[in-house]
Design a protein around this motif. Structure first.
Motif, PDB file in Angstrom:
ATOM      1  N   GLU A  94       0.996  -1.162   0.042  1.00 43.00           N
ATOM      2  CA  GLU A  94       0.163  -0.162  -0.023  1.00 43.00           C
ATOM      3  C   GLU A  94       0.906   1.125  -0.177  1.00 43.00           C
ATOM      4  OE1 GLU A  94      -3.531   2.079   2.775  1.00 43.00           O
ATOM      5  OE2 GLU A  94      -2.880   0.201   3.386  1.00 43.00           O
ATOM      6  N   ARG A  98       1.010   4.040  -3.056  1.00 46.95           N
ATOM      7  CA  ARG A  98       0.982   5.769  -2.577  1.00 46.95           C
ATOM      8  C   ARG A  98       2.070   6.390  -3.134  1.00 46.95           C
ATOM      9  NH1 ARG A  98       0.393   5.270   2.561  1.00 46.95           N
ATOM     10  NH2 ARG A  98      -1.939   4.697   2.476  1.00 46.95           N
ATOM     11  N   ARG A 121      -5.894  10.364   0.865  1.00 40.70           N
ATOM     12  CA  ARG A 121      -6.604   9.937   1.913  1.00 40.70           C
ATOM     13  C   ARG A 121      -8.258  10.183   2.027  1.00 40.70           C
ATOM     14  NH1 ARG A 121      -4.212  13.228   5.215  1.00 40.70           N
ATOM     15  NH2 ARG A 121      -5.783  14.804   5.100  1.00 40.70           N
ATOM     16  N   GLY A 124     -10.227   7.659   0.294  1.00 40.13           N
ATOM     17  CA  GLY A 124     -10.505   6.282   0.989  1.00 40.13           C
ATOM     18  C   GLY A 124     -11.185   6.469   2.454  1.00 40.13           C
ATOM     19  N   ARG A 131     -15.381  12.084   0.526  1.00 43.49           N
ATOM     20  CA  ARG A 131     -14.886  10.949  -0.788  1.00 43.49           C
ATOM     21  C   ARG A 131     -15.326  11.821  -1.916  1.00 43.49           C
ATOM     22  NH1 ARG A 131     -16.986   6.674   1.961  1.00 43.49           N
ATOM     23  NH2 ARG A 131     -18.696   6.260   0.208  1.00 43.49           N
ATOM     24  N   GLU A 151      -9.072   3.110  -9.134  1.00 49.26           N
ATOM     25  CA  GLU A 151      -9.469   2.362  -7.922  1.00 49.26           C
ATOM     26  C   GLU A 151     -10.565   2.666  -7.014  1.00 49.26           C
ATOM     27  OE1 GLU A 151      -6.934   1.093  -3.956  1.00 49.26           O
ATOM     28  OE2 GLU A 151      -5.882   1.552  -5.513  1.00 49.26           O
ATOM     29  N   ALA A 152     -10.868   3.965  -6.772  1.00 53.39           N
ATOM     30  CA  ALA A 152     -11.727   4.570  -6.013  1.00 53.39           C
ATOM     31  C   ALA A 152     -13.130   4.221  -6.903  1.00 53.39           C
ATOM     32  CB  ALA A 152     -11.592   5.881  -5.667  1.00 53.39           C
ATOM     33  N   SER A 155     -14.505   0.636  -6.833  1.00 55.55           N
ATOM     34  CA  SER A 155     -14.868   0.188  -5.449  1.00 55.55           C
ATOM     35  C   SER A 155     -15.948   1.088  -4.824  1.00 55.55           C
ATOM     36  CB  SER A 155     -13.699   0.184  -4.427  1.00 55.55           C
ATOM     37  OG  SER A 155     -13.195   1.543  -4.237  1.00 55.55           O
ATOM     38  N   GLU A 156     -16.706   2.173  -5.467  1.00 55.80           N
ATOM     39  CA  GLU A 156     -17.454   3.054  -4.886  1.00 55.80           C
ATOM     40  C   GLU A 156     -18.894   2.714  -5.017  1.00 55.80           C
ATOM     41  OE1 GLU A 156     -18.756   5.197  -2.621  1.00 55.80           O
ATOM     42  OE2 GLU A 156     -17.059   5.944  -2.842  1.00 55.80           O
TER      43      GLU A 156
END
Length: 334
Positions: A94, A98, A121, A124, A131, A151-152, A155-156
């Motif tokens: 992770e 980042r 930050r 997530g 968000r 990625e966000a 998964s949202e």
């Protein structure tokens, strides 16, 4: 064997050997007349055992227990070490991700770095509001790396945040397509849907190619989203899926509107009408499906659609017949 010889042969420093002695891990079997530590062959074997266990990540306390407790079973300790190692690898991975994302943003100074870290930050965060604000801020002066946005987005679950993330990805253009394409191949159905919806909002270009590929997806939901997006871009390949959506009653209003837009050219209109009529000719279409097809034909110009509506005006289902007759009167009046 004296401590200096043991250190040279074992690779363990004399200082560490004295530490082992103080902890009771390896106590030299004897002493010389001058009082120097003297190690036996068994002592040296124990030193090598200690070093082997240290290489697995065991603490000196755990090593002492492992070597001296006859009832000790290693399986539980090994399982615990596996768990700790997996957690450590996940944390390091992770961190590496980042750092790569910060590097990809090419920050000009530490203020930029801090801003990127804050946005990452917030993407997530547990708060949907945070968000969403992060997504809307991502196209600012110091943009969030596109991989983080993808990625966000994949998964949202919150619809408002998801919409903001799709908007942010649309600003990234073709840069977002490669990671989104991977999302199309995800084993998770919800991820595949989020991927195709995000691709659908990216302006024409490479996105259209991906959407064409998505038409062949084994996931019917992905195919439907791809067809709606392609239809609005004027891609005729979407017609069969859109017709299926009308007949099956899945987003049928949107599908009919998209077919209407595609029917602006006479050749396209005749093809679309023929496909709709072809589904009726199967003879197993329920009245509700025939009604949806009738309503879809209302916005399809041409002879084929008019003939089909004339036939439907004689349909055994009263609602279908009345709707078709009404549409015909409007068409005749134009």
């Amino acid at each position: 064997m004296l401590i200096g010889d043991v250190a040279r042969r074992s690779g363990v420093s004399a200082r560490m050997l004295r530490h082992y002695d103080a902890l009771g891990l390896v106590r030299p079997t004897g002493r010389t007349r001058a009082g120097y530590r003297e190690y036996s062959g068994e002592d040296i074997r124990r030193i090598f055992h200690i070093e082997s266990l240290r290489s697995l990540g065991l603490s000196l306390r755990e090593i002492g227990r492992a070597l001296d407790d006859r009832d000790f079973t290693p399986s539980e300790l090994v399982d615990d070490l596996i768990r700790q190692t997996q957690e450590r690898i996940a944390a390091e991975t992770e961190l590496l991700t980042r750092l790569r994302r910060i590097g990809a943003a090419e920050p000009a100074g530490w203020e930029d770095v801090l801003q990127i870290v804050a946005l990452l930050r917030d993407l997530g965060a547990t708060s949907a509001g945070r968000r969403q604000r992060a997504a809307l801020s991502s196209a600012g002066e110091v943009p969030v790396p596109v991989e983080a946005l993808v990625e966000a987005a994949l998964s949202e679950a919150d619809p408002n945040v998801a919409g903001a993330l799709r908007w942010a990805l649309a600003q990234s253009g073709d840069d977002a397509l490669a990671p989104l394409a991977q999302g199309l191949g995800s084993p998770a159905a919800e991820v595949r849907v989020r991927a195709v919806r995000s691709i659908a909002e990216i302006p024409d270009g490479g996105a259209t190619t991906l959407l064409r590929d998505a038409l062949a997806s084994p996931d019917v939901v992905v195919r439907r989203y791809a067809a709606l997006a392609l239809g609005t871009r004027g891609v005729a390949d979407a017609v069969p899926t859109l017709v299926d959506m009308v007949v099956e009653g899945v987003n049928d209003v949107d599908a009919a509107d998209t077919l209407s837009a595609l029917a602006s050219r006479p050749a396209s209109a005749e093809e679309i009408a023929a496909r709709l009529v072809g589904r009726l000719a199967l003879g197993t279409v329920e009245a509700s499906a025939r009604l949806r097809v009738t309503q879809a034909l209302a916005e399809i110009p041409g002879i084929t659609a008019s003939r089909a509506l004339a036939d439907l005006s004689q349909d055994e289902d009263r609602a279908v017949a009345l709707t078709a007759a009404y549409i015909l009167r409007i068409r005749d009046a134009r």
